[in-house]
Enzyme design. Structure first.
Site, PDB file in Angstrom:
ATOM      1  CG  HIS A  72      -1.908  -1.171   1.172  1.00  0.00           C
ATOM      2  ND1 HIS A  72      -3.247  -1.043   0.844  1.00  0.00           N
ATOM      3  CD2 HIS A  72      -1.707  -2.498   1.374  1.00  0.00           C
ATOM      4  CE1 HIS A  72      -3.822  -2.243   0.876  1.00  0.00           C
ATOM      5  NE2 HIS A  72      -2.910  -3.138   1.195  1.00  0.00           N
ATOM      6  CE1 TYR A 343      -0.063  -5.159   7.585  1.00  0.00           C
ATOM      7  CE2 TYR A 343      -1.068  -3.212   8.536  1.00  0.00           C
ATOM      8  CZ  TYR A 343      -1.134  -4.279   7.685  1.00  0.00           C
ATOM      9  OH  TYR A 343      -2.260  -4.481   6.940  1.00  0.00           O
TER      10      TYR A 343
END
Lengths: 370, 178
Positions: A72, A343
């Site tokens: 992303h 993440y």
């Protein structure tokens, strides 16, 4: 007194043999403790899938893009608030769901994939990440995608899919044989891919529905737990992606249109929770829950401004899905802990890298100064 | 001469906590399945260690530890002194660096339930990128130091038999007063 006793300063009561035995025992204990530490740290199991290997694969598939998210990568920051309907109050004790509560929100819209300069394309998966800032330092961070189900069930399948779906530089498309082998090994992903392909593609971010995809637990004040999956459902009517849009030369048309829309009027999404019932899968994000499940409109996210990524705004936030306030908890979905781990790894790597400007800049207000 | 009872209780409680902490730390950075659960333990345990280390330092000032045996070679005496300074430095420093680095990363530092610690550094990814590997390096250093401490303590207890080990030993029954 032997040399050994002298060297070790051993008690005269111990004969050299006893000293040697005891030295051996001490050495064995120290080496054993070091070995146990190395074992727990994974030094003896190099084949295990780790967060570092997942992020390495992102880097390998997408090439190096220092300073950007490994996935992303292309995005735009947003600012707004969340207004509670109070209908979530009985389900979760999280303060943002209390009657009349207004919670500040920042967030990020983005396109899936690790290419920060890719041109916007209708079929690219879109995401909406949000950070709700509750009183007393609590936060709720959530990343949501505009697909009906997640393409994989486990971190291992995710890792395999990254490589199988890697576009061949010659054709620009994934190797069909690699994809076939992946789907054969992960049949639940074949079913999910079909559902994802069937989805309606809307004209942009503002009329798109974004889903949390993983199951979570809402925890009420009395301790009652309810399995939930949530979606951010647009306040405005959906319009289909048009051929004219797709043909536009503007490489950032999806982001630019969102900026323009927000400047015209706040963009809204209803946060709708779907309540799971006995037998609904909570540990398999590839399977949808039955459409007839009770859904509750918990409140509205109202986006009032956008901002290009820069120092200190959404660019520097890790939208870890397990940053949760009391009242929302993770489920047994194995993807959640793995997402949190990967993440954090991506965040730690990009934190220290030099930053390049995002492809998505602030659009000057149309007609300003005229 | 022995360490006083609070010192011995603190020592053995913290020994367990710090070893657990180091194993949790080294496991969580390579564990996808248990990452979240391990991190959720790591944070409050670290703060617990920080508080106990501060208490321990205060107790040490008020009740100085027993002298080392007079016949201990000078280099061992210096090594013991230096390693204890380093142990205290790391017991206090590692939790503080962990707290500081999470502050710099902008993570809420949840200790369980709705309890969130305030940040102790401004949000700055560059500082985080600097503190994050430092936290790991110092944790390895602490583990190495603990192994050396363990080896030395056992040398005193099993080989030298000079009363150093027993001065910190935890007796389950209180010794009868003389």
């Amino acid at each position: 007194m032997s040399l050994l006793n002298d060297l070790t300063g051993a008690s005269p009561a111990l004969n050299p043999r006893a000293v040697l035995l005891r030295l051996g025992a001490i050495g064995g204990l120290v080496v054993g403790a070091a070995g146990a530490f190395a074992y727990v740290g994974g030094w003896f199991s190099p084949g295990t899938l780790t967060q570092a290997r997942i992020v390495d694969r992102f880097e390998r598939v997408n090439g190096p893009h220092p300073g950007f998210r490994r996935n992303h990568a292309k995005g735009l920051c947003l600012v707004g608030r969340f207004e509670s309907t109070s209908r979530g109050e009985r389900l979760s004790k999280a303060s943002l769901f209390a009657a009349g509560q207004i919670t500040p929100v920042t967030g990020r819209i983005a396109l899936a994939g690790g290419q920060p300069y890719a041109a916007d394309a209708a079929t690219t998966v879109r995401s909406l990440a949000l950070r709700f800032q509750l009183p007393d330092g609590e936060e709720w961070r959530t990343g949501n995608n505009d697909i009906p189900v997640f393409p994989v069930r486990t971190p291992e399948a995710f890792y395999a899919q990254l490589l199988a779906a890697k576009p061949d530089p010659a054709t620009g498309k994934p190797d069909p044989e690699a994809l076939k082998a992946f789907f054969a090994a992960n049949p639940e992903s074949a079913t999910a891919a079909a559902l994802i392909k069937e989805r309606r593609i809307t004209s942009g971010f503002a009329d798109d529905t974004f889903r949390g995809l993983n199951a979570f637990q809402f925890v009420a004040g009395d301790g009652t737990e309810t399995p939930v999956r949530w979606a951010f459902v647009p306040g405005q009517a959906e319009t289909a992606e048009s051929a004219a849009q797709t043909a536009r030369a503007d490489k950032n048309y999806l982001f630019d249109e969102f900026e323009t829309a927000v400047r015209r009027a706040p963009v809204r999404w209803h946060l709708v929770a779907s309540l799971g019932e006995a037998g609904d899968p909570t540990a398999d994000a590839t399977r949808p829950w039955p459409a007839e499940r009770t859904s509750v409109d918990l409140g509205t996210v109202i986006v009032t401004a956008t901002e290009a990524e820069a120092d200190g705004n959404c660019r520097d936030v890790n939208f870890d899905p397990l940053v949760l306030p009391a009242g929302i908890a993770g489920s047994d979905d194995p993807l959640l802990s793995a997402r949190s781990a990967a993440y954090a790894q991506s965040f730690a790597r990009r934190a220290g890298e030099p930053k390049a400007p995002s492809a998505v800049h602030d659009v000057p207000a149309a007609g300003a100064g005229l | 001469m022995n360490f006083n009872r609070p010192a011995r209780l603190l020592h053995w409680t913290m020994a367990g906590m710090i070893l657990a902490m180091l194993f949790i730390g080294v496991a969580m950075v390579t564990s996808l399945a248990h990452y979240d659960a391990l991190v959720a333990l790591h944070r409050p345990l670290g703060i617990g260690i920080l508080i106990l280390a501060a208490l321990r330092l205060v107790n040490r000032w008020r009740h100085p530890p027993p002298e080392l045996p007079a016949d201990l070679p000078g280099w061992q005496r210096q090594a013991a002194h230096a390693s204890h300074i380093l142990l205290y430095g790391l017991m206090l420093g590692l939790p503080l660096i962990g707290w500081a680095m999470l502050s710099a990363a902008g993570y809420p530092i949840g200790l369980g339930g709705a309890v969130v610690l305030p940040p102790i550094l401004p949000r700055d990814p560059t500082i985080y990128a600097w503190l994050r590997p430092l936290h790991t390096m110092l944790a390895y250093a602490l583990f190495g130091l603990i192994l050396a401490h363990l080896g030395a303590a056992l040398m005193h207890g099993l080989i030298r038999k000079d009363g150093v080990f027993s001065s910190m030993a935890l007796r389950l029954t209180t010794p009868r007063s003389r």
